[in-house]
Design a protein around this motif. Structure first.
Motif, short mmCIF file in Angstrom:
data_model
loop_
_atom_site.label_atom_id
_atom_site.label_comp_id
_atom_site.label_asym_id
_atom_site.label_seq_id
_atom_site.Cartn_x
_atom_site.Cartn_y
_atom_site.Cartn_z
N LYS A 1 0.82 -1.21 0.00
CA LYS A 1 0.00 0.00 0.00
C LYS A 1 0.86 1.27 0.00
CE LYS A 1 -3.98 -1.94 2.55
NZ LYS A 1 -4.79 -1.76 3.76
N GLY A 2 2.00 1.20 0.68
CA GLY A 2 2.86 2.36 0.73
C GLY A 2 3.44 2.72 -0.62
N ALA A 3 3.89 1.71 -1.37
CA ALA A 3 4.43 1.97 -2.71
C ALA A 3 3.35 2.57 -3.61
CB ALA A 3 4.97 0.67 -3.31
N ALA A 4 2.13 2.03 -3.51
CA ALA A 4 1.03 2.58 -4.31
C ALA A 4 0.73 4.02 -3.91
CB ALA A 4 -0.21 1.70 -4.14
N LEU A 5 0.75 4.30 -2.62
CA LEU A 5 0.47 5.66 -2.15
C LEU A 5 1.56 6.62 -2.61
CD1 LEU A 5 -0.94 7.84 -0.55
CD2 LEU A 5 0.04 6.88 1.55
N ARG A 6 2.81 6.22 -2.52
CA ARG A 6 3.89 7.11 -2.94
C ARG A 6 3.79 7.41 -4.44
NH1 ARG A 6 7.52 7.86 1.20
NH2 ARG A 6 7.51 6.25 2.84
N GLY A 7 3.41 6.40 -5.23
CA GLY A 7 3.21 6.64 -6.65
C GLY A 7 2.09 7.61 -6.90
N LEU A 8 1.02 7.49 -6.14
CA LEU A 8 -0.11 8.41 -6.28
C LEU A 8 0.30 9.83 -5.87
CD1 LEU A 8 -3.13 8.83 -6.84
CD2 LEU A 8 -3.57 8.19 -4.46
N GLN A 9 1.06 9.93 -4.78
CA GLN A 9 1.52 11.25 -4.35
C GLN A 9 2.37 11.92 -5.44
OE1 GLN A 9 3.44 9.78 -0.82
NE2 GLN A 9 1.95 10.73 0.56
N ARG A 10 3.25 11.15 -6.06
CA ARG A 10 4.08 11.72 -7.14
C ARG A 10 3.22 12.19 -8.30
NH1 ARG A 10 7.42 7.29 -5.75
NH2 ARG A 10 6.52 6.06 -7.45
N ALA B 1 3.51 15.48 3.92
CA ALA B 1 2.97 16.46 4.88
C ALA B 1 1.54 16.83 4.56
CB ALA B 1 3.84 17.71 4.88
N GLN B 2 1.09 16.56 3.35
CA GLN B 2 -0.28 16.86 2.93
C GLN B 2 -1.16 15.62 2.92
OE1 GLN B 2 1.07 18.49 -0.86
NE2 GLN B 2 0.37 20.53 -0.25
N THR B 3 -0.67 14.54 3.52
CA THR B 3 -1.35 13.24 3.45
C THR B 3 -1.70 12.74 4.84
OG1 THR B 3 -0.04 12.71 1.48
CG2 THR B 3 -1.20 10.90 2.55
N MET B 4 -2.94 12.30 5.00
CA MET B 4 -3.42 11.69 6.24
C MET B 4 -3.77 10.24 5.96
SD MET B 4 -6.79 12.73 8.54
CE MET B 4 -6.14 14.34 8.95
N VAL B 5 -3.27 9.32 6.80
CA VAL B 5 -3.45 7.89 6.57
C VAL B 5 -3.92 7.21 7.85
CG1 VAL B 5 -2.18 5.75 6.14
CG2 VAL B 5 -1.78 7.72 4.69
N PHE B 6 -4.82 6.22 7.68
CA PHE B 6 -5.34 5.44 8.80
C PHE B 6 -5.14 3.95 8.53
CE2 PHE B 6 -7.76 9.34 8.60
CZ PHE B 6 -7.87 9.76 9.92
N ASP C 1 4.06 4.91 6.78
CA ASP C 1 5.36 5.55 6.62
C ASP C 1 5.35 6.64 5.54
OD1 ASP C 1 6.38 3.84 8.52
OD2 ASP C 1 7.29 2.46 7.08
N ALA C 2 4.35 6.60 4.66
CA ALA C 2 4.29 7.54 3.53
C ALA C 2 3.55 8.83 3.87
CB ALA C 2 3.64 6.87 2.32
N ALA C 3 3.13 8.99 5.12
CA ALA C 3 2.35 10.17 5.50
C ALA C 3 2.83 10.72 6.83
CB ALA C 3 0.86 9.81 5.60
N GLU C 4 2.92 12.03 6.93
CA GLU C 4 3.25 12.64 8.21
C GLU C 4 2.06 12.58 9.17
OE1 GLU C 4 5.05 16.49 8.00
OE2 GLU C 4 6.54 15.85 6.51
N TRP C 5 0.86 12.57 8.60
CA TRP C 5 -0.35 12.46 9.42
C TRP C 5 -0.78 10.99 9.43
CZ3 TRP C 5 -2.92 16.77 11.63
CH2 TRP C 5 -2.35 18.01 11.32
N SER C 6 -0.03 10.16 10.15
CA SER C 6 -0.31 8.72 10.18
C SER C 6 -0.98 8.34 11.50
CB SER C 6 0.98 7.93 9.99
OG SER C 6 1.93 8.22 10.99
N PHE C 7 -2.09 7.63 11.39
CA PHE C 7 -2.90 7.28 12.56
C PHE C 7 -3.11 5.77 12.64
CE2 PHE C 7 -3.97 11.63 11.59
CZ PHE C 7 -4.10 12.23 12.84
N ALA C 8 -2.76 5.18 13.77
CA ALA C 8 -3.14 3.82 14.09
C ALA C 8 -4.46 3.87 14.84
CB ALA C 8 -2.09 3.14 14.95
#
Length: 287
Positions: A211-220, A227-232, A243-250
């Protein structure tokens, strides 16, 4: 390494800059959905408000694209679906990225599952293609589990002979997958991603797929920063995404490793944690 997560609702520690959030990404099971697998009713007005603010909402799940598209049918326009644990990313019916498995790996996994079954392990394989999922097991108990995540599925005699791009192989173990099926896949873990994605599920994907690789590709592609990404997330298949978001929530009650890796802690999935967190951070009145 992020510090121990601060409690979202009762403690300090949230970073500044919430107005800059442009992308919200959430896992489904154990995260957005409650334990009865229900989407919170407040999500639909929340999606309208996020769209009004120019914030993209993206489900990221081990579920197949067809299942996610059906679940979000009333709000799917423009939504990016990170499906099959990041191996298949689709927006408005158009593939943005995929990471198919080599056929020899699919065949090896099928043989492994057949050996496990012959040895008495109550496990079944779901070979996940872009068009459909494929299974050999036909018993209702197994198919009931498959239907929850794969609305498009077919029973076939040989899962290695399907005419489709295979992007993931998922194994459902009626026992605890982390203790039984996962160790039997050690031979694959040296060359592929072997991820325990739930109490009973293990997913096998290419080493480049998560999921992280997919998210980083989407961000690019969209010009969006961490810093503009929130993840749960709540389980081990969410780690790279966090790891791909500064706003990371468990989520409260998440796997201990997920809580360790996330920057913040959200209320549980049964306490509407995703929506409550979005509402607080973005200053949206809760509905």
């Amino acid at each position: 390494m992020p510090a121990t997560p601060a409690s979202l609702l009762t403690g300090p520690g949230l970073p500044d800059g919430s107005a800059g959030i442009r992308l919200v990404v959430t896992d489904m099971d154990g995260t957005l959905l409650d334990d009865a697998k229900r989407i919170p009713e407040g999500l639909w007005p929340m999606l309208g408000e996020l769209r009004r603010r120019g914030v993209l909402f993206s489900p990221a799940s081990g579920r197949q694209y067809a299942t996610l598209a059906r679940q979000f049918a009333e709000a799917a326009d423009g939504m990016v679906f990170i499906a099959e644990n990041g191996t298949y990313v689709v927006r408005d019916g158009v593939e943005l990225s995929s990471d198919p498995l080599d056929r020899s790996v699919v065949a090896g996994l099928a043989r492994t599952v057949r050996r496990l079954v012959a040895g008495g392990v109550d496990v079944g394989a779901v070979v996940c293609g872009k068009r459909s999922a494929y299974v050999e097991r036909t018993d209702e108990a197994f198919l009931a589990e498959v239907r929850q995540y794969y609305v498009e599925h077919r029973i076939v005699e040989d899962v290695t002979a399907v005419d489709d791009d295979v992007i993931k192989v998922a194994l459902f173990d009626f026992g605890p997958a982390e203790r039984s099926t996962a160790p039997a896949l050690d031979a694959f873990s040296a060359t592929h991603q072997v991820v325990v994605s739930g109490e009973h599920w293990v997913d096998v994907m290419n080493p480049t797929a998560n999921k992280g690789a997919a998210l980083r590709g989407l961000q690019r592609e969209l010009g969006i920063t961490p810093a503009q990404t929130m993840v749960f997330g709540d389980y081990l298949n969410d780690l790279e995404m966090l790891d791909a978001a500064e706003w990371s929530f468990a989520m409260a009650g998440a796997h201990p490793e997920v809580i360790r890796r996330a920057r913040h802690l959200a209320p549980s999935n049964n306490d509407n944690g995703v929506l409550r967190t979005i509402a607080r951070v973005l200053g949206i009145p809760e509905v």
